[in-house]
Design a protein around this motif. Structure first.
Motif, short mmCIF file in Angstrom:
data_model
loop_
_atom_site.label_atom_id
_atom_site.label_comp_id
_atom_site.label_asym_id
_atom_site.label_seq_id
_atom_site.Cartn_x
_atom_site.Cartn_y
_atom_site.Cartn_z
N THR A 31 14.74 -0.87 3.33
CA THR A 31 15.08 -2.02 2.40
C THR A 31 14.71 -3.48 3.08
O THR A 31 15.08 -4.28 2.62
CB THR A 31 16.49 -1.95 2.11
OG1 THR A 31 17.31 -1.99 3.22
CG2 THR A 31 16.72 -0.80 1.32
N TYR A 72 10.15 -1.19 1.26
CA TYR A 72 9.21 -1.67 2.17
C TYR A 72 8.79 -0.63 2.59
O TYR A 72 9.38 0.54 3.21
CB TYR A 72 9.57 -2.62 3.28
CG TYR A 72 10.09 -4.04 2.92
CD1 TYR A 72 9.02 -5.13 2.64
CD2 TYR A 72 11.13 -4.31 2.53
CE1 TYR A 72 9.22 -6.35 2.25
CE2 TYR A 72 11.36 -5.63 1.82
CZ TYR A 72 10.55 -6.43 1.85
OH TYR A 72 10.79 -7.83 1.32
N LEU A 85 5.81 -4.97 1.02
CA LEU A 85 6.69 -4.67 -0.31
C LEU A 85 5.91 -3.93 -1.25
O LEU A 85 5.14 -4.03 -1.75
CB LEU A 85 7.20 -6.13 -1.03
CG LEU A 85 7.89 -6.09 -2.21
CD1 LEU A 85 9.39 -5.20 -1.65
CD2 LEU A 85 8.03 -7.06 -2.68
N THR A 136 10.63 -3.11 -6.14
CA THR A 136 11.81 -3.88 -5.92
C THR A 136 12.86 -3.03 -7.21
O THR A 136 12.29 -3.05 -8.30
CB THR A 136 11.67 -5.15 -6.27
OG1 THR A 136 11.19 -6.03 -5.20
CG2 THR A 136 13.40 -5.82 -6.20
N THR A 156 14.97 -3.97 -2.40
CA THR A 156 13.61 -4.05 -2.03
C THR A 156 13.12 -2.74 -1.43
O THR A 156 14.09 -2.25 -0.38
CB THR A 156 13.26 -5.20 -1.16
OG1 THR A 156 14.14 -5.51 0.01
CG2 THR A 156 13.21 -6.72 -1.87
N GLY A 196 5.31 -3.71 -6.04
CA GLY A 196 4.44 -5.17 -5.19
C GLY A 196 3.15 -4.98 -5.12
O GLY A 196 2.48 -4.33 -6.45
N ILE A 236 11.68 -5.64 5.50
CA ILE A 236 10.66 -5.66 6.15
C ILE A 236 10.36 -5.44 7.67
O ILE A 236 11.13 -6.20 8.34
CB ILE A 236 9.71 -6.85 5.85
CG1 ILE A 236 8.40 -6.70 6.16
CG2 ILE A 236 10.26 -8.17 6.19
CD1 ILE A 236 7.32 -7.40 5.20
#
Length: 174
Positions: free
Chosen positions: A92, A144, A55, A58, A142, A17, A94
């Motif tokens: 995974t 976070y 983030l 990924t 993702t 990110g 936010i």
């Protein structure tokens, strides 16, 4: 004598990110990703419970098993929130909403469960867990860095965050 076939991978397997650098180690299937975060969280409104996230990475498309994670994080906020002791974790999804802890939504901390920070005055908090999170090909890839608290009255427009995150994972895509 067994040989160690783990090596620094050329390039990055996943996508870091904004404000994050990544180093990748491993082979075709076994990976260790080391993320260095020097950034800020989104604005934190004061005087209320609030969860926000950033983030940090990924994972590549395909089936992935996250085996373990380590988080060393320090936040440095404006004077009003420096004594706050927020809940911080990896997930995974936010973090969002009027919540003071990450535990109410599993995906806010399904990689590394929420840890109570010492403060928001630059003191590092450290945690490591064996995870065993299976992410199917169609699942959220993702990662976070999430934080939640009942924040002090003034909040912080840009809470500084410095972190080192280590993810150990297996790539089963292909």
């Amino acid at each position: 004598m067994a040989r160690n076939n783990t090596f620094l991978l050329e390039g990055v397997v996943g996508s870091p990110g904004s404000g994050v650098t990544a180093r990748e180690y491993g082979d075709k299937h076994n990976h260790t990703t080391v993320l260095t975060v020097q950034s800020t969280f989104p604005a934190i409104a004061g005087g209320a419970s609030l969860a926000v996230g950033k983030l940090v990475y990924t994972l590549p498309a395909g089936a992935v098993v996250v085996k373990a994670s380590r988080l060393r994080v320090a936040c440095n906020g404006v004077a009003a929130i420096q004594a706050d002791t927020p809940d911080v974790g990896l997930g995974t999804t936010i973090a969002s909403g009027a919540v003071a802890v990450l535990g109410g939504t599993a995906a806010f901390e399904n990689i590394l469960t929420g840890q109570t920070m010492t403060d928001c005055n630059g003191t590092a908090s450290d945690a490591a867990v064996a995870t065993e999170l299976v992410i199917a090909s169609g699942g959220a890839h993702t990662v976070y860095l999430n934080i939640a608290d009942g924040w002090a009255a003034t909040g912080d427009p840009a809470l500084d965050v410095n972190a080192k995150i280590v993810l150990t994972w297996i790539y089963q895509g292909d």
